[in-house]
Design a protein around this motif. Structure first.
Motif, short mmCIF file in Angstrom:
data_model
loop_
_atom_site.label_atom_id
_atom_site.label_comp_id
_atom_site.label_asym_id
_atom_site.label_seq_id
_atom_site.Cartn_x
_atom_site.Cartn_y
_atom_site.Cartn_z
N PHE A 112 0.84 -1.21 0.00
CA PHE A 112 0.00 0.00 0.00
C PHE A 112 0.86 1.25 0.00
CE2 PHE A 112 -2.15 3.42 2.34
CZ PHE A 112 -3.31 3.54 1.59
N CYS B 48 -2.26 0.27 -4.65
CA CYS B 48 -1.71 -1.05 -4.34
C CYS B 48 -0.78 -1.44 -5.48
CB CYS B 48 -2.86 -2.05 -4.21
SG CYS B 48 -2.30 -3.75 -4.12
N VAL C 149 -6.85 1.77 -4.11
CA VAL C 149 -7.45 1.14 -2.92
C VAL C 149 -7.64 2.22 -1.86
CG1 VAL C 149 -6.50 -1.18 -3.32
CG2 VAL C 149 -5.18 0.49 -2.02
S1 SF4 Z 1 -5.20 -4.90 -1.93
FE1 SF4 Z 1 -4.12 -6.59 -0.91
S2 SF4 Z 1 -1.99 -6.42 -1.61
FE2 SF4 Z 1 -3.01 -4.48 -2.10
S3 SF4 Z 1 -2.57 -3.13 -0.37
FE3 SF4 Z 1 -4.52 -4.14 0.06
S4 SF4 Z 1 -4.00 -5.97 1.24
FE4 SF4 Z 1 -2.13 -5.24 0.27
#
Ligand code: SF4
Length: 57
Positions: A10, A27, A44
């Motif tokens: 992240f 991400c 994200v």
């Molecule tokens: S989507 Fe999965 S890999 Fe990406 S930051 Fe969130 S937890 Fe980590």
């Protein structure tokens, strides 16, 4: 439950980024195919539930 902001993949957005908003990030995930290694990027939020690629910081 783990969330995205605890994951080493992240990356929070900077305030200078055009699409900056509190809690938003990207991400970056390493991928590998038969020819090379590359990264994928997807937007994200820091409080999203962790996915199966979660890696503790
Ligand atoms: S989507 Fe999965 S890999 Fe990406 S930051 Fe969130 S937890 Fe980590």
């Amino acid at each position: 439950m783990a969330v995205c902001k605890e994951c080493k993949n992240f990356k929070p957005l900077k305030q200078s980024d055009l699409d900056y908003a509190e809690g938003k990030g990207d991400c970056f995930l390493p991928q590998q195919d038969e020819k090379c290694k590359y990264w994928t990027l997807r937007p994200v939020k820091e409080d999203m539930p962790a996915c199966d690629r979660f890696e503790k910081k």
